[in-house]
Write a protein that holds these residues in place. Structure first.
Motif, PDB file in Angstrom:
ATOM      1  N   PHE A 127      -0.470 -34.983 -31.523  1.00  0.00           N
ATOM      2  CA  PHE A 127      -0.820 -35.740 -32.733  1.00  0.00           C
ATOM      3  C   PHE A 127      -2.332 -35.755 -32.878  1.00  0.00           C
ATOM      4  O   PHE A 127      -3.069 -35.532 -31.911  1.00  0.00           O
ATOM      5  CB  PHE A 127      -0.234 -37.156 -32.718  1.00  0.00           C
ATOM      6  N   ALA A 128      -2.773 -35.960 -34.119  1.00  0.00           N
ATOM      7  CA  ALA A 128      -4.214 -35.956 -34.396  1.00  0.00           C
ATOM      8  C   ALA A 128      -4.671 -37.345 -34.809  1.00  0.00           C
ATOM      9  O   ALA A 128      -3.918 -38.116 -35.399  1.00  0.00           O
ATOM     10  CB  ALA A 128      -4.527 -34.953 -35.507  1.00  0.00           C
ATOM     11  N   ILE A 129      -5.942 -37.623 -34.464  1.00  0.00           N
ATOM     12  CA  ILE A 129      -6.532 -38.922 -34.767  1.00  0.00           C
ATOM     13  C   ILE A 129      -7.837 -38.708 -35.528  1.00  0.00           C
ATOM     14  O   ILE A 129      -8.633 -37.838 -35.172  1.00  0.00           O
ATOM     15  CB  ILE A 129      -6.880 -39.666 -33.464  1.00  0.00           C
ATOM     16  N   ALA A 130      -8.033 -39.480 -36.586  1.00  0.00           N
ATOM     17  CA  ALA A 130      -9.343 -39.537 -37.227  1.00  0.00           C
ATOM     18  C   ALA A 130      -9.753 -41.001 -37.243  1.00  0.00           C
ATOM     19  O   ALA A 130      -8.975 -41.853 -37.671  1.00  0.00           O
ATOM     20  CB  ALA A 130      -9.270 -38.997 -38.650  1.00  0.00           C
ATOM     21  N   ASP A 131     -10.948 -41.281 -36.756  1.00  0.00           N
ATOM     22  CA  ASP A 131     -11.368 -42.670 -36.557  1.00  0.00           C
ATOM     23  C   ASP A 131     -10.334 -43.404 -35.718  1.00  0.00           C
ATOM     24  O   ASP A 131      -9.979 -42.954 -34.664  1.00  0.00           O
ATOM     25  CB  ASP A 131     -11.596 -43.379 -37.898  1.00  0.00           C
ATOM     26  N   MET A 136     -13.970 -34.263 -41.643  1.00  0.00           N
ATOM     27  CA  MET A 136     -14.091 -35.232 -40.571  1.00  0.00           C
ATOM     28  C   MET A 136     -13.569 -34.633 -39.266  1.00  0.00           C
ATOM     29  O   MET A 136     -12.551 -33.981 -39.245  1.00  0.00           O
ATOM     30  CB  MET A 136     -13.263 -36.466 -40.942  1.00  0.00           C
ATOM     31  N   CYS A 137     -14.313 -34.849 -38.181  1.00  0.00           N
ATOM     32  CA  CYS A 137     -13.893 -34.317 -36.890  1.00  0.00           C
ATOM     33  C   CYS A 137     -12.714 -35.120 -36.341  1.00  0.00           C
ATOM     34  O   CYS A 137     -12.778 -36.332 -36.242  1.00  0.00           O
ATOM     35  CB  CYS A 137     -15.061 -34.373 -35.917  1.00  0.00           C
ATOM     36  N   ARG A 138     -11.673 -34.398 -36.021  1.00  0.00           N
ATOM     37  CA  ARG A 138     -10.473 -35.076 -35.516  1.00  0.00           C
ATOM     38  C   ARG A 138     -10.273 -34.790 -34.031  1.00  0.00           C
ATOM     39  O   ARG A 138     -10.790 -33.817 -33.506  1.00  0.00           O
ATOM     40  CB  ARG A 138      -9.244 -34.610 -36.278  1.00  0.00           C
ATOM     41  N   SER A 191     -10.249 -26.376 -37.627  1.00  0.00           N
ATOM     42  CA  SER A 191     -10.674 -25.745 -36.376  1.00  0.00           C
ATOM     43  C   SER A 191     -11.674 -26.615 -35.626  1.00  0.00           C
ATOM     44  O   SER A 191     -11.762 -26.571 -34.406  1.00  0.00           O
ATOM     45  CB  SER A 191     -11.311 -24.389 -36.694  1.00  0.00           C
ATOM     46  N   ASP A 192     -12.414 -27.425 -36.364  1.00  0.00           N
ATOM     47  CA  ASP A 192     -13.477 -28.217 -35.757  1.00  0.00           C
ATOM     48  C   ASP A 192     -12.906 -29.519 -35.198  1.00  0.00           C
ATOM     49  O   ASP A 192     -13.091 -30.595 -35.748  1.00  0.00           O
ATOM     50  CB  ASP A 192     -14.537 -28.503 -36.844  1.00  0.00           C
ATOM     51  N   CYS A 193     -12.142 -29.386 -34.117  1.00  0.00           N
ATOM     52  CA  CYS A 193     -11.567 -30.610 -33.555  1.00  0.00           C
ATOM     53  C   CYS A 193     -11.558 -30.537 -32.042  1.00  0.00           C
ATOM     54  O   CYS A 193     -11.604 -29.468 -31.445  1.00  0.00           O
ATOM     55  CB  CYS A 193     -10.158 -30.830 -34.090  1.00  0.00           C
ATOM     56  N   ARG A 194     -11.516 -31.720 -31.446  1.00  0.00           N
ATOM     57  CA  ARG A 194     -11.511 -31.834 -29.989  1.00  0.00           C
ATOM     58  C   ARG A 194     -10.057 -31.962 -29.549  1.00  0.00           C
ATOM     59  O   ARG A 194      -9.262 -32.626 -30.219  1.00  0.00           O
ATOM     60  CB  ARG A 194     -12.281 -33.097 -29.625  1.00  0.00           C
TER      61      ARG A 194
END
Ligand SMILES: [Zn+2]
Length: 535
Positions: A23-27, A1-3, A45-48
């Protein structure tokens, strides 16, 4: 899932990890909190990455006493509260009329004053005609007086030949022409009955539109206390349409003109109780009024008001009725928030809570005192702690009412009002709020005042012994507010598993000079991972 990773000076409000780099967010939820490297490693690695360089990030701010629907409606009428002269009133009416060409009647908010004007009188119909000749204007000061323009007089059929109604007076000039000033209800209801009540569509739009202003101030959630069935249904409709972006805990009003038994029976029959709902719209506790207000002289005091020797205020709800409501709440799993301003109201409320608690423990229901600012005693504080009763406090009220109430009670006594530090030192849970639209809603104003106790109009600090530390003040509007909203597992901290509600500020409120907190810019407000405001 893209985070998504958010990087900045993160003030988590989580006692286990007060600070973080990212911090990271998913949904809609927070997944990881920590150093940027750790968070990125966990997110993949696949995150914004959203960089907020120089910004401080705090959990979304929550106002635990905010009449959001009323505040929205207040924006749709002329606000005269800051007028200093007749010219200001005329200008405010003119500006409102120009900004709202569709509004059929131009109504005003209540509670404005003329006593401090250089020329302390009411405007005339002719002055209001200058501001708005083509549509009726009805300025209501609340209680005893209405002021109208010529168009409103014509619609109501009031002219020089109209006789004064019994109990009211149509004020006239030396030629017998009505001036536009109508004294007492029998006179101004001649006009008021022609003013269309705000429609459901208008009320809905008012609620929908105010949310953007709240997000711009850093608010992501509120508790709206004292709602009617109609108000509740408007909230539900917005929620259903996916238009409720300010997370709301709704508190129904139990006491409605001696019908509280009916209300309680209906609530019992439904089988629902506090906590029903989701993270967008949830049922809070029942709201009850024990007394009135300090500025109106209707707060229930232990002694008479210093400037009114025979007035101890008003007990709004009979003790027996209140006892029934409190017992109902304790038995049926409802929380209960009680408006109690004066010491008499605080004493009475806690006494009834203690009696009810002896039979049905109330601790888990988070009963609360709302306002509770005119001098809780050490005894009150000990009782609240013992029963697990929280306090919904409004630093903004202390700030806003200080000029008026220092006059009434003296600086020393009013300095002891809103004793946030005493409550906290006594082990009582305190949550912050504004009581908008009575006071301004921006939560950073409340945070700032809780830290400084400074009042601009007085050029003075009022009750500095009750000032609290910046982290504590922030907690009032985050962690502790979430607790009072029965949402502490989802909100109030930046912590894995919590909803991604956060605000980026231009300053670090725990480190900057206190005076800068209230000028802090809200750079971005995010609710459930979605940006709802960006500067
Ligand atoms: Zn209120």
């Amino acid at each position: 899932m893209c985070r998504t990773i958010i990087r900045g000076n993160v003030i988590t409000m989580d006692p286990d990890r007060p600070r973080a780099e990212a911090f990271a967010i998913a949904d809609e939820r927070i997944t990881d909190v920590g150093s940027f490297e750790d968070v990125r490693a966990a997110a993949g690695s696949d995150c914004r990455v959203i960089d907020q360089p120089g910004a401080s990030i705090i959990p979304g701010l929550i106002d635990t006493h905010n009449h959001m629907l009323s505040t929205g409606l207040q924006r749709r009428i002329v606000d005269l509260s800051s007028c200093q002269s007749i010219a200001d009133i005329v200008a405010a009416v003119r500006e409102f009329a120009q900004l709202h060409p569709q509004t059929a009647w131009i109504p005003s908010g209540k509670g404005w004053q003329i006593e401090t004007f250089p020329d302390p009188r009411y405007p005339t119909r002719y002055e209001l005609d200058e501001a708005c000749p083509d549509r009726p204007v009805y300025l209501n000061r609340g209680g005893h007086i209405g002021i109208v323009n010529s168009r409103a007089l014509a619609i109501a059929g009031i002219d020089r030949d109209t006789r004064d109604p019994e109990g009211g007076r149509i004020v006239r000039d030396q030629h017998g022409e009505p001036t536009g000033v109508l004294l007492e209800a029998p006179a101004f209801t001649l006009v008021e009955r022609h003013v269309p009540p705000s429609s459901r569509a208008e009320r809905k739009a008012a609620l929908r539109d105010i949310q953007q202003a709240y997000h711009a101030a850093g608010l992501t959630g509120i508790i709206d206390p004292g709602l009617t069935p109609d108000d509740m249904s408007i909230y539900q409709e917005l929620w259903q349409n996916g238009e409720l972006t300010v997370r709301t805990v709704a508190m129904p009003l139990a006491q409605t003109e001696d019908e509280e038994d009916k209300v309680l029976a209906a609530l019992a029959a439904m089988g629902m109780r506090t906590g029903f709902g989701d993270c967008k719209l949830k049922l809070g506790g029942i709201k009850v009024f024990m007394d009135g207000g300090a500025s109106l002289g209707t707060a229930l005091m232990r002694q008479p008001f210093p400037d009114e020797r025979c007035n101890c205020g008003i007990q709004v709800t009979h003790t027996a009725t209140f006892h029934r409501i409190a017992e109902f709440c304790a038995r049926h799993g409802w929380s209960l928030g009680v408006h109690a301003v004066g010491g008499g109201a605080i004493d009475l409320t806690l006494a009834v809570f203690a009696e009810v608690d002896a039979r049905h423990p109330i601790r888990d229901l988070r009963f609360s005192l709302i306002h509770a600012y005119l001098w809780p005693t050490p005894d009150n504080i000990a009782t609240a702690r013992r029963l697990g009763v929280a306090v919904a406090t409004q630093p903004t009220m202390q700030y806003n009412f200080a000029p008026m109430l220092v006059k009434r009670f003296g600086a020393e006594a009013f300095g002891r009002a809103t004793p946030i530090k005493s409550w906290l030192d006594g082990g009582v849970r305190v949550a912050g709020g504004s009581d908008s639209p009575i006071n301004p809603y921006p939560p950073l104003l409340g945070v700032w005042h809780a830290i400084t106790r400074y009042v601009d109009d007085l050029h003075e600090t009022i009750g500095p012994e009750q000032a609290i530390a910046p982290e504590t003040a922030l907690a009032l509007y985050t962690r502790d507010a979430a607790w009072l909203a029965f949402s502490e597992h989802e909100r109030g901290m930046i912590r894995p598993g919590m909803l991604a509600d956060w605000v980026a500020l231009s300053v670090d409120p725990t480190a900057c000079p206190a005076m800068e907190i209230r000028q802090a810019k809200v750079l971005r407000t995010v609710v459930g991972g979605k940006t709802v405001y960006e500067a």
